[in-house]
Design a protein around this motif. Sequence first.
Motif, short mmCIF file in Angstrom:
data_model
loop_
_atom_site.label_atom_id
_atom_site.label_comp_id
_atom_site.label_asym_id
_atom_site.label_seq_id
_atom_site.Cartn_x
_atom_site.Cartn_y
_atom_site.Cartn_z
N VAL A 147 0.84 -1.19 0.00
CA VAL A 147 0.00 0.00 0.00
C VAL A 147 0.88 1.24 0.00
O VAL A 147 1.73 1.42 0.88
CB VAL A 147 -0.94 0.03 1.22
CG1 VAL A 147 -1.77 1.31 1.22
CG2 VAL A 147 -1.85 -1.20 1.22
N ASP A 148 0.67 2.08 -1.00
CA ASP A 148 1.38 3.36 -1.13
C ASP A 148 0.57 4.43 -0.40
O ASP A 148 -0.46 4.87 -0.87
CB ASP A 148 1.53 3.69 -2.62
CG ASP A 148 1.71 5.17 -2.90
OD1 ASP A 148 2.32 5.86 -2.08
OD2 ASP A 148 1.24 5.63 -3.97
N ALA A 149 1.06 4.84 0.79
CA ALA A 149 0.42 5.90 1.56
C ALA A 149 1.45 6.99 1.84
O ALA A 149 1.61 7.46 2.96
CB ALA A 149 -0.14 5.34 2.87
N LEU A 150 2.14 7.41 0.79
CA LEU A 150 3.24 8.35 0.93
C LEU A 150 2.82 9.81 0.79
O LEU A 150 3.07 10.63 1.67
CB LEU A 150 4.33 8.04 -0.10
CG LEU A 150 5.19 6.80 0.17
CD1 LEU A 150 6.00 6.46 -1.08
CD2 LEU A 150 6.10 7.04 1.36
N ARG A 190 0.11 -7.06 -5.45
CA ARG A 190 -0.58 -5.91 -6.04
C ARG A 190 -0.14 -4.65 -5.31
O ARG A 190 0.07 -4.66 -4.09
CB ARG A 190 -2.10 -6.07 -5.92
CG ARG A 190 -2.67 -7.33 -6.55
CD ARG A 190 -2.55 -7.31 -8.06
NE ARG A 190 -3.24 -8.45 -8.67
CZ ARG A 190 -2.69 -9.65 -8.87
NH1 ARG A 190 -1.43 -9.86 -8.48
NH2 ARG A 190 -3.37 -10.64 -9.43
N ILE A 191 -0.02 -3.57 -6.06
CA ILE A 191 0.32 -2.27 -5.48
C ILE A 191 -0.93 -1.42 -5.45
O ILE A 191 -1.61 -1.26 -6.46
CB ILE A 191 1.44 -1.58 -6.28
CG1 ILE A 191 2.71 -2.43 -6.26
CG2 ILE A 191 1.72 -0.18 -5.72
CD1 ILE A 191 3.83 -1.90 -7.13
N GLN A 224 -4.15 -0.63 -8.36
CA GLN A 224 -5.44 -0.06 -7.96
C GLN A 224 -5.19 1.22 -7.18
O GLN A 224 -4.30 1.28 -6.34
CB GLN A 224 -6.23 -1.04 -7.10
CG GLN A 224 -7.58 -0.52 -6.62
CD GLN A 224 -8.44 -1.63 -6.05
OE1 GLN A 224 -8.90 -2.53 -6.75
NE2 GLN A 224 -8.64 -1.60 -4.74
N THR A 225 -5.98 2.24 -7.48
CA THR A 225 -5.95 3.49 -6.72
C THR A 225 -7.28 3.63 -6.00
O THR A 225 -8.34 3.60 -6.62
CB THR A 225 -5.72 4.70 -7.64
OG1 THR A 225 -4.44 4.57 -8.27
CG2 THR A 225 -5.76 6.00 -6.86
N ILE A 226 -7.22 3.76 -4.68
CA ILE A 226 -8.41 4.00 -3.87
C ILE A 226 -8.46 5.50 -3.60
O ILE A 226 -7.70 6.02 -2.78
CB ILE A 226 -8.36 3.21 -2.55
CG1 ILE A 226 -8.15 1.72 -2.81
CG2 ILE A 226 -9.65 3.44 -1.75
CD1 ILE A 226 -7.78 0.92 -1.58
N THR A 227 -9.30 6.20 -4.33
CA THR A 227 -9.33 7.66 -4.22
C THR A 227 -10.51 8.08 -3.35
O THR A 227 -11.56 7.43 -3.34
CB THR A 227 -9.39 8.31 -5.61
OG1 THR A 227 -9.02 9.69 -5.51
CG2 THR A 227 -10.76 8.17 -6.26
N PHE A 228 -10.32 9.16 -2.62
CA PHE A 228 -11.31 9.58 -1.63
C PHE A 228 -12.24 10.66 -2.15
O PHE A 228 -11.81 11.58 -2.83
CB PHE A 228 -10.62 10.04 -0.35
CG PHE A 228 -9.76 8.97 0.28
CD1 PHE A 228 -10.29 7.73 0.59
CD2 PHE A 228 -8.41 9.20 0.53
CE1 PHE A 228 -9.51 6.73 1.15
CE2 PHE A 228 -7.62 8.21 1.09
CZ PHE A 228 -8.17 6.97 1.40
N LEU A 244 -2.46 4.72 -12.57
CA LEU A 244 -3.60 4.56 -11.68
C LEU A 244 -4.06 3.13 -11.49
O LEU A 244 -4.52 2.75 -10.42
CB LEU A 244 -4.79 5.37 -12.21
CG LEU A 244 -4.63 6.89 -12.24
CD1 LEU A 244 -5.71 7.50 -13.14
CD2 LEU A 244 -4.71 7.45 -10.83
N GLY A 245 -3.99 2.32 -12.55
CA GLY A 245 -4.63 1.02 -12.50
C GLY A 245 -6.13 1.19 -12.39
O GLY A 245 -6.71 2.17 -12.87
#
Length: 274
Positions: A147-150, A190-191, A224-228, A244-245
């Motif tokens: 998970v990329d939370a940078l 998966r990223i 996958q991008t989880i966008t808010f 983005l995936g």
Amino acid sequence: MEQDMYDNDSPIRLTRQQSRAVDRYAIEELGIPGVVLMENAGINAAGAVFDLLRDAFEFEVDEENARIAIVCGGGNNGGDGYVVARQLKCWGMSPVVYAVKPVGELTGDAKVMADAWVSVGGSVVEASEEAAVERVSGEWQVAHVVVDALLGTGYGVEKGGLRGATAAAVRAMAGLVEEDSDGGAEFRGRIVSLDVPSGMDADTGEVAGGTGGGASGGAVRADQTITFVAEKVGFGVAGAEKWLGRVVTADIGLPWDVVEAALAGLEGGPGGGA
């Protein structure tokens, strides 16, 4: 735990300014603490990560053997990552957080969430120097999900290239994909990026470019991008999709009419098409 988009007939794309305006409206006008918004965002993102694990690995991975690496920055995107970690732990998993900024140096909502993660026995590997990132990033190779939370929406191309441990972490995540495509060790995981792939400008869809002085370019290439709240304007730019995936929208606990009220106060109102 499937993630549902807001039930509105005309989904929009938000600029960085609009995204921040939604948060500010909720906090200042409605009195909803920022940590509540962050908690909601992280819990919903954790649900999407859970769904991805289930869909990508079927019966091969369960709560006990799932290997999840969460790479957290020093701002609110990192705070979201700490919430994701804690929620996944609540569901019986054992994620490991890799912190590019020491927990003791965090401030604001991100510090609250990092402290909460540590308080429940969460594991943190500090990697605040480039060399430290290089040492620990080999562990990401065997993760089911990284998970990329940078950075999230905090990065803009006007800031130039990425630096320090953040740049090293982005390079390491990019390297997972590159090694696979170049015939090296296969990365089967998966990223997942939270809100925006780190290194991508949410407004323009451009990615960080190296500008000398130790800066480096590039962005995380997410599966996958989880966008808010809503997709970002930059997602609609040609070429953005390769970073983005699949895009999943997660809410932050605000009804859509509240989002619209927040945007109505900005010049031009809501922007962008679906």
